[in-house]
Design a protein around this motif. Structure first.
Motif, PDB file in Angstrom:
ATOM      1  N   ASP A  45       0.831  -1.202   0.000  1.00 44.44           N
ATOM      2  CA  ASP A  45       0.000   0.000   0.000  1.00 44.44           C
ATOM      3  C   ASP A  45       0.870   1.258   0.000  1.00 44.44           C
ATOM      4  OD1 ASP A  45      -2.188  -1.674   0.022  1.00 44.44           O
ATOM      5  OD2 ASP A  45      -2.651  -1.336   2.149  1.00 44.44           O
ATOM      6  N   GLN A  46       1.902   1.265   0.825  1.00 42.46           N
ATOM      7  CA  GLN A  46       2.799   2.425   0.891  1.00 42.46           C
ATOM      8  C   GLN A  46       3.538   2.629  -0.422  1.00 42.46           C
ATOM      9  OE1 GLN A  46       5.280   1.632   4.289  1.00 42.46           O
ATOM     10  NE2 GLN A  46       3.758   2.411   5.720  1.00 42.46           N
ATOM     11  N   LEU A  47       4.064   1.556  -0.971  1.00 39.92           N
ATOM     12  CA  LEU A  47       4.794   1.671  -2.247  1.00 39.92           C
ATOM     13  C   LEU A  47       3.867   2.049  -3.391  1.00 39.92           C
ATOM     14  CD1 LEU A  47       7.238  -1.354  -1.952  1.00 39.92           C
ATOM     15  CD2 LEU A  47       7.847   1.082  -1.900  1.00 39.92           C
ATOM     16  N   SER A  48       2.659   1.507  -3.392  1.00 42.37           N
ATOM     17  CA  SER A  48       1.695   1.854  -4.449  1.00 42.37           C
ATOM     18  C   SER A  48       1.414   3.345  -4.457  1.00 42.37           C
ATOM     19  CB  SER A  48       0.376   1.088  -4.254  1.00 42.37           C
ATOM     20  OG  SER A  48       0.566  -0.279  -4.469  1.00 42.37           O
ATOM     21  N   ARG A  49       1.196   3.901  -3.280  1.00 39.72           N
ATOM     22  CA  ARG A  49       0.945   5.344  -3.195  1.00 39.72           C
ATOM     23  C   ARG A  49       2.185   6.137  -3.611  1.00 39.72           C
ATOM     24  NH1 ARG A  49      -2.109   3.538   1.181  1.00 39.72           N
ATOM     25  NH2 ARG A  49      -0.403   3.822   2.669  1.00 39.72           N
ATOM     26  N   ALA A  50       3.340   5.698  -3.178  1.00 40.62           N
ATOM     27  CA  ALA A  50       4.575   6.425  -3.508  1.00 40.62           C
ATOM     28  C   ALA A  50       4.846   6.393  -5.014  1.00 40.62           C
ATOM     29  CB  ALA A  50       5.760   5.826  -2.744  1.00 40.62           C
ATOM     30  N   PHE A  51       4.686   5.234  -5.645  1.00 41.21           N
ATOM     31  CA  PHE A  51       4.942   5.144  -7.081  1.00 41.21           C
ATOM     32  C   PHE A  51       3.848   5.819  -7.914  1.00 41.21           C
ATOM     33  CE2 PHE A  51       7.870   1.633  -5.901  1.00 41.21           C
ATOM     34  CZ  PHE A  51       9.009   2.133  -6.525  1.00 41.21           C
ATOM     35  N   ALA A  52       2.665   5.946  -7.354  1.00 42.31           N
ATOM     36  CA  ALA A  52       1.573   6.617  -8.071  1.00 42.31           C
ATOM     37  C   ALA A  52       1.680   8.134  -8.006  1.00 42.31           C
ATOM     38  CB  ALA A  52       0.227   6.172  -7.507  1.00 42.31           C
ATOM     39  N   ASP A  53       2.463   8.641  -7.083  1.00 42.55           N
ATOM     40  CA  ASP A  53       2.597  10.087  -6.895  1.00 42.55           C
ATOM     41  C   ASP A  53       3.569  10.652  -7.933  1.00 42.55           C
ATOM     42  OD1 ASP A  53       3.047  12.688  -6.089  1.00 42.55           O
ATOM     43  OD2 ASP A  53       3.552  12.171  -4.015  1.00 42.55           O
ATOM     44  N   PRO A  54       3.070  11.424  -8.897  1.00 49.44           N
ATOM     45  CA  PRO A  54       3.954  11.954  -9.942  1.00 49.44           C
ATOM     46  C   PRO A  54       4.947  12.995  -9.420  1.00 49.44           C
ATOM     47  CG  PRO A  54       1.768  12.908 -10.159  1.00 49.44           C
ATOM     48  CD  PRO A  54       1.687  11.861  -9.080  1.00 49.44           C
ATOM     49  N   LEU A  55       4.705  13.516  -8.231  1.00 52.55           N
ATOM     50  CA  LEU A  55       5.606  14.510  -7.653  1.00 52.55           C
ATOM     51  C   LEU A  55       6.642  13.911  -6.707  1.00 52.55           C
ATOM     52  CD1 LEU A  55       3.013  17.341  -6.936  1.00 52.55           C
ATOM     53  CD2 LEU A  55       4.500  17.047  -8.929  1.00 52.55           C
ATOM     54  N   ARG A  56       6.576  12.594  -6.513  1.00 55.66           N
ATOM     55  CA  ARG A  56       7.531  11.946  -5.606  1.00 55.66           C
ATOM     56  C   ARG A  56       8.931  12.089  -6.183  1.00 55.66           C
ATOM     57  NH1 ARG A  56       7.147  11.913  -1.517  1.00 55.66           N
ATOM     58  NH2 ARG A  56       5.159  10.854  -1.404  1.00 55.66           N
ATOM     59  N   ASP A  57       9.842  12.590  -5.388  1.00 54.06           N
ATOM     60  CA  ASP A  57      11.226  12.814  -5.806  1.00 54.06           C
ATOM     61  C   ASP A  57      12.064  11.597  -5.411  1.00 54.06           C
ATOM     62  OD1 ASP A  57      13.766  13.694  -6.359  1.00 54.06           O
ATOM     63  OD2 ASP A  57      13.664  15.481  -5.104  1.00 54.06           O
ATOM     64  N   TRP A  58      12.134  10.632  -6.314  1.00 54.37           N
ATOM     65  CA  TRP A  58      12.870   9.400  -6.042  1.00 54.37           C
ATOM     66  C   TRP A  58      14.373   9.640  -5.985  1.00 54.37           C
ATOM     67  CZ3 TRP A  58      10.749   5.301  -4.010  1.00 54.37           C
ATOM     68  CH2 TRP A  58       9.373   5.137  -4.145  1.00 54.37           C
ATOM     69  N   ARG A  59      14.862  10.591  -6.731  1.00 58.80           N
ATOM     70  CA  ARG A  59      16.305  10.876  -6.682  1.00 58.80           C
ATOM     71  C   ARG A  59      16.739  11.260  -5.275  1.00 58.80           C
ATOM     72  NH1 ARG A  59      18.131  14.885 -11.146  1.00 58.80           N
ATOM     73  NH2 ARG A  59      20.158  14.148 -10.486  1.00 58.80           N
ATOM     74  N   SER A  60      15.959  12.122  -4.617  1.00 58.02           N
ATOM     75  CA  SER A  60      16.340  12.538  -3.264  1.00 58.02           C
ATOM     76  C   SER A  60      16.033  11.461  -2.226  1.00 58.02           C
ATOM     77  CB  SER A  60      15.680  13.859  -2.881  1.00 58.02           C
ATOM     78  OG  SER A  60      14.297  13.700  -2.709  1.00 58.02           O
ATOM     79  N   GLU A  75      15.131  11.370 -12.915  1.00 60.57           N
ATOM     80  CA  GLU A  75      14.050  10.901 -12.053  1.00 60.57           C
ATOM     81  C   GLU A  75      13.531   9.544 -12.530  1.00 60.57           C
ATOM     82  OE1 GLU A  75      11.625  10.817  -8.838  1.00 60.57           O
ATOM     83  OE2 GLU A  75      13.268  12.187  -9.211  1.00 60.57           O
ATOM     84  N   GLU A  76      13.468   9.343 -13.828  1.00 63.59           N
ATOM     85  CA  GLU A  76      13.002   8.070 -14.385  1.00 63.59           C
ATOM     86  C   GLU A  76      13.939   6.927 -13.993  1.00 63.59           C
ATOM     87  OE1 GLU A  76      13.427  10.891 -16.336  1.00 63.59           O
ATOM     88  OE2 GLU A  76      11.306  11.411 -16.247  1.00 63.59           O
ATOM     89  N   GLU A  77      15.231   7.187 -14.053  1.00 66.21           N
ATOM     90  CA  GLU A  77      16.214   6.190 -13.653  1.00 66.21           C
ATOM     91  C   GLU A  77      16.076   5.872 -12.162  1.00 66.21           C
ATOM     92  OE1 GLU A  77      21.064   5.595 -13.441  1.00 66.21           O
ATOM     93  OE2 GLU A  77      20.265   7.431 -14.326  1.00 66.21           O
ATOM     94  N   ALA A  78      15.876   6.896 -11.352  1.00 64.62           N
ATOM     95  CA  ALA A  78      15.707   6.705  -9.910  1.00 64.62           C
ATOM     96  C   ALA A  78      14.461   5.879  -9.615  1.00 64.62           C
ATOM     97  CB  ALA A  78      15.635   8.060  -9.207  1.00 64.62           C
ATOM     98  N   ARG A  79      13.366   6.205 -10.281  1.00 63.26           N
ATOM     99  CA  ARG A  79      12.106   5.477 -10.088  1.00 63.26           C
ATOM    100  C   ARG A  79      12.276   4.006 -10.473  1.00 63.26           C
ATOM    101  NH1 ARG A  79       6.488   6.495  -9.935  1.00 63.26           N
ATOM    102  NH2 ARG A  79       6.894   8.708  -9.776  1.00 63.26           N
ATOM    103  N   ALA A  80      12.929   3.751 -11.599  1.00 64.99           N
ATOM    104  CA  ALA A  80      13.135   2.370 -12.057  1.00 64.99           C
ATOM    105  C   ALA A  80      14.010   1.598 -11.069  1.00 64.99           C
ATOM    106  CB  ALA A  80      13.762   2.365 -13.448  1.00 64.99           C
ATOM    107  N   PHE A  81      15.054   2.239 -10.561  1.00 67.33           N
ATOM    108  CA  PHE A  81      15.924   1.587  -9.590  1.00 67.33           C
ATOM    109  C   PHE A  81      15.150   1.281  -8.310  1.00 67.33           C
ATOM    110  CE2 PHE A  81      18.881   1.486  -6.068  1.00 67.33           C
ATOM    111  CZ  PHE A  81      19.828   0.587  -6.525  1.00 67.33           C
ATOM    112  N   ALA A  82      14.393   2.260  -7.823  1.00 67.90           N
ATOM    113  CA  ALA A  82      13.608   2.067  -6.599  1.00 67.90           C
ATOM    114  C   ALA A  82      12.611   0.929  -6.778  1.00 67.90           C
ATOM    115  CB  ALA A  82      12.894   3.362  -6.217  1.00 67.90           C
ATOM    116  N   ARG A  83      11.971   0.864  -7.930  1.00 68.11           N
ATOM    117  CA  ARG A  83      11.019  -0.218  -8.196  1.00 68.11           C
ATOM    118  C   ARG A  83      11.743  -1.567  -8.169  1.00 68.11           C
ATOM    119  NH1 ARG A  83       5.933  -0.750  -9.761  1.00 68.11           N
ATOM    120  NH2 ARG A  83       5.682   1.460 -10.154  1.00 68.11           N
ATOM    121  N   ARG A  84      12.925  -1.613  -8.740  1.00 67.54           N
ATOM    122  CA  ARG A  84      13.678  -2.870  -8.814  1.00 67.54           C
ATOM    123  C   ARG A  84      14.103  -3.360  -7.428  1.00 67.54           C
ATOM    124  NH1 ARG A  84      18.998  -3.953  -9.408  1.00 67.54           N
ATOM    125  NH2 ARG A  84      19.579  -1.855 -10.026  1.00 67.54           N
TER     126      ARG A  84
END
Length: 92
Positions: A45-60, A75-84
């Motif tokens: 649930d937490q990850l779903s909300r975080a990945f659904a948030d377009p303003l989430r700053d995965w790099r930071s 940011e796209e690279e950060a999001r992909a890494f975080a998902r992995r």
């Protein structure tokens, strides 16, 4: 605990590059820590909300003054890494 604080705690405690663990070992520790169905549901649930948030700053979330997991160029690279490392080992 705020869910972003929880994600920060997970990243810092399991994936911090300063700890010197390989990604494989870090993922194994992370998987063992979230082994119960209830823990996995909460994390999903937490990850779903975080990945659904377009303003989430995965790099930071991955690299900041408190810990360093991965320096992403975009940011796209950060999001992909975080998902992995966060989603796939537990929910993938």
């Amino acid at each position: 605990m705020d869910e972003i604080d929880n994600l920060r705690r997970i990243l810092k405690n399991y994936f911090n590059a300063e700890d010197g663990l390989s990604e494989e070992v870090s993922i194994g520790l992370y998987q063992r820590s979230f082994s119960s169905p209830e823990q996995r549901r909460t994390l999903r649930d937490q990850l779903s909300r975080a990945f659904a948030d377009p303003l989430r700053d995965w790099r930071s979330l991955l690299a900041n003054g408190e810990y360093e997991v991965y320096f992403a160029a975009t940011e796209e690279e950060a999001r992909a890494f975080a998902r992995r490392i966060l989603w796939d080992p537990i929910l993938g």
